[in-house]
Design a protein around this motif. Structure first.
Motif, short mmCIF file in Angstrom:
data_model
loop_
_atom_site.label_atom_id
_atom_site.label_comp_id
_atom_site.label_asym_id
_atom_site.label_seq_id
_atom_site.Cartn_x
_atom_site.Cartn_y
_atom_site.Cartn_z
N SER A 62 2.78 23.87 -3.18
CA SER A 62 3.95 24.90 -3.27
C SER A 62 3.33 26.26 -3.15
O SER A 62 2.16 26.35 -3.51
CB SER A 62 4.97 24.53 -4.42
OG SER A 62 4.30 25.37 -5.53
N LYS A 63 4.10 27.22 -2.70
CA LYS A 63 3.74 28.41 -2.56
C LYS A 63 3.33 29.08 -3.87
O LYS A 63 2.28 29.80 -4.27
CB LYS A 63 4.85 29.40 -2.03
CG LYS A 63 4.51 30.77 -1.69
CD LYS A 63 5.75 31.32 -1.03
CE LYS A 63 5.74 32.74 -0.96
NZ LYS A 63 6.90 33.52 -0.08
N ASP A 64 4.22 28.82 -4.90
CA ASP A 64 4.13 29.28 -6.19
C ASP A 64 2.60 28.46 -6.81
O ASP A 64 1.78 29.25 -7.67
CB ASP A 64 4.99 28.55 -7.04
CG ASP A 64 6.37 29.61 -6.82
OD1 ASP A 64 6.08 30.68 -6.33
OD2 ASP A 64 7.42 29.07 -7.29
N GLU A 65 2.29 27.46 -6.44
CA GLU A 65 1.14 26.64 -6.93
C GLU A 65 -0.36 27.27 -6.40
O GLU A 65 -1.22 27.65 -6.91
CB GLU A 65 0.94 25.17 -6.56
CG GLU A 65 2.30 24.44 -7.39
CD GLU A 65 2.16 23.01 -7.11
OE1 GLU A 65 2.37 22.19 -8.01
OE2 GLU A 65 2.36 22.69 -5.68
N SER A 66 0.02 27.58 -5.01
CA SER A 66 -1.07 28.16 -4.27
C SER A 66 -1.35 29.62 -4.71
O SER A 66 -2.58 30.06 -4.94
CB SER A 66 -1.25 28.24 -2.76
OG SER A 66 -0.18 29.01 -2.27
N ARG A 67 -0.46 30.28 -5.03
CA ARG A 67 -0.47 31.65 -5.62
C ARG A 67 -1.09 31.67 -6.96
O ARG A 67 -2.00 32.42 -7.13
CB ARG A 67 0.88 32.38 -5.72
CG ARG A 67 1.04 32.98 -4.27
CD ARG A 67 2.43 33.87 -4.35
NE ARG A 67 2.64 34.50 -3.15
CZ ARG A 67 3.71 35.32 -2.69
NH1 ARG A 67 4.56 35.75 -3.42
NH2 ARG A 67 3.70 35.55 -1.43
N GLU A 68 -0.75 30.75 -7.74
CA GLU A 68 -1.37 30.62 -9.17
C GLU A 68 -2.74 30.35 -9.03
O GLU A 68 -3.31 30.88 -9.95
CB GLU A 68 -0.54 29.67 -9.87
CG GLU A 68 -1.19 29.71 -11.41
CD GLU A 68 -0.32 29.11 -12.37
OE1 GLU A 68 -0.45 28.77 -13.45
OE2 GLU A 68 0.88 28.63 -11.94
N ILE A 69 -3.38 29.62 -8.17
CA ILE A 69 -4.71 29.43 -8.01
C ILE A 69 -5.46 30.63 -7.43
O ILE A 69 -6.48 30.72 -8.16
CB ILE A 69 -5.05 28.32 -6.87
CG1 ILE A 69 -4.55 26.87 -7.31
CG2 ILE A 69 -6.41 28.16 -6.16
CD1 ILE A 69 -4.06 25.86 -6.11
N VAL A 70 -4.95 31.47 -6.80
CA VAL A 70 -5.44 32.68 -6.58
C VAL A 70 -5.20 33.71 -7.41
O VAL A 70 -6.43 34.57 -7.67
CB VAL A 70 -4.95 33.24 -5.01
CG1 VAL A 70 -5.43 34.54 -4.63
CG2 VAL A 70 -5.36 32.30 -3.72
N TYR A 71 -4.25 33.92 -7.90
CA TYR A 71 -4.01 34.86 -9.20
C TYR A 71 -4.49 34.53 -10.49
O TYR A 71 -4.64 35.66 -11.34
CB TYR A 71 -2.46 35.34 -9.05
CG TYR A 71 -1.79 36.13 -8.03
CD1 TYR A 71 -2.18 37.68 -7.84
CD2 TYR A 71 -1.43 35.38 -6.77
CE1 TYR A 71 -1.64 38.33 -6.94
CE2 TYR A 71 -1.24 36.28 -5.76
CZ TYR A 71 -1.13 37.58 -5.79
OH TYR A 71 -0.54 38.34 -4.72
N GLY A 72 -4.58 33.37 -10.68
CA GLY A 72 -5.34 32.97 -11.83
C GLY A 72 -4.06 33.01 -13.08
O GLY A 72 -4.12 32.67 -14.15
#
Length: 102
Positions: A62-72
């Motif tokens: 998901s968009k939220d999952e991929s953002r969490e990977i990048v943002y930490g």
């Protein structure tokens, strides 16, 4: 130029990506709009590219999952901790330079 195996290239590219992501996590003072205005990409772009790669490999992300990977951390948490309001000048510069896919 040195020749690399496909595995070496993948490993080196992955290491460079991880280093870039960690660098951006450490530089929370650099806003996404600043990155966009200077380089034409930002943390959200990286997370979108990550998700695109997962999708291409048949992995749902998901968009939220991929953002969490990048943002930490969850994106909303990063925004609350680090995002500042962009000045009118920065917003105008972004609109003038905005990539067609944003």
């Amino acid at each position: 130029m040195t020749e690399f195996s496909d595995e070496q290239r993948r490993d080196f590219e992955a290491a460079a990506f991880r280093t870039l992501v960690e660098h951006l996590r450490q530089r929370s003072d650099v806003q996404n709009i600043d990155l966009m205005n200077l380089a034409g990409f930002c943390r959200n772009c990286l997370s979108n590219w990550y998700r695109d790669a997962a999708d291409a490999a048949g992995v749902a992300l998901s968009k939220d999952e991929s953002r969490e990977i990048v943002y930490g951390m969850p994106y909303a948490e990063w925004q609350a901790k680090h995002q500042t309001d962009a000045s009118a000048a920065k917003r105008a510069e972004f609109e003038a330079r905005r990539p067609k896919d944003h």
